[in-house]
Design an enzyme around this catalytic site. Structure first.
Site, mmCIF file in Angstrom:
data_model
loop_
_atom_site.group_PDB
_atom_site.id
_atom_site.type_symbol
_atom_site.label_atom_id
_atom_site.label_comp_id
_atom_site.label_asym_id
_atom_site.label_seq_id
_atom_site.Cartn_x
_atom_site.Cartn_y
_atom_site.Cartn_z
ATOM 1 C CG ASP A 194 -1.776 1.197 1.362
ATOM 2 O OD1 ASP A 194 -2.288 1.683 0.335
ATOM 3 O OD2 ASP A 194 -1.951 1.685 2.493
ATOM 4 C CB SER A 216 -7.199 3.751 -2.482
ATOM 5 O OG SER A 216 -7.356 2.477 -1.922
ATOM 6 C CG ASP A 236 -1.523 7.358 0.460
ATOM 7 O OD1 ASP A 236 -0.767 8.320 0.291
ATOM 8 O OD2 ASP A 236 -2.246 6.876 -0.429
ATOM 9 C CE LYS A 250 -5.350 -0.892 -1.261
ATOM 10 N NZ LYS A 250 -4.249 -0.127 -0.670
#
Length: 167
Positions: A14, A107, A16, A138
């Site tokens: 991921d 995302s 962030d 997600k």
């Protein structure tokens, strides 16, 4: 005690909260966005982390304002991307890895995902997965499944590094 061996060929990160700290940038952008589109929305609530902007906007605005609201948050987030910085060890880790055996599954939209990585001094992998690369973001596993596919690997050959409950 025996040693545990895992047949891992790929790493899926991921962005962030795992590689970069963009929380301040996100709070800034979403606070400005909510003043116009959703005054009761509180982006500082960490349960909002990890959800695609498109999905978050859909939760808070009517369909007739959706396009305008998505365009506005994308611009605000892009404008605040420079506020992103690498988390400790992220630069050293990613620059030590062989390209093609790791990627980022974010995302964020593709421009924002790449802008945040660059602002943090991190490499942007060719296999980057963004919000536009999957039909479902997600908490669905689609971003990570696409990440494994982009690396030419089976999902079981990868380890995922994720920090958000939505991830």
């Amino acid at each position: 005690m025996s040693d545990l061996e895992l047949p891992i060929a790929g790493l899926l990160f991921d962005n962030d909260g795992v590689l970069v700290d963009s929380h301040g940038a996100a709070v800034d952008a979403w606070s400005r966005w909510s003043a116009t589109f959703a005054p009761d929305f509180d982006w500082s609530d960490r349960s909002n982390a990890g959800i695609r902007a498109e999905d978050m906007v859909r939760r808070h605005v009517s369909e007739d304002r959706y396009d305008e609201a998505v365009e506005y948050i994308h611009q605000l987030e892009q404008d605040s991307a420079h506020m992103t910085h690498a988390l400790p060890g992220a630069v050293e880790l990613l620059t030590s890895l062989t390209p093609g055996m790791w990627t980022v599954c974010t995302s964020a939209n593709p421009r924002l995902g790449a802008a945040r990585l660059r602002a943090a001094g991190l490499p942007v992998p060719a296999e980057l997965v963004s919000s536009e690369d999957v039909e479902r973001g997600k908490p669905h596993p689609d971003p990570y499944l696409r990440g494994a596919q982009n690396l030419g690997l089976e999902p079981g050959e990868c380890i995922v590094f994720e920090d958000a409950a939505a991830g």
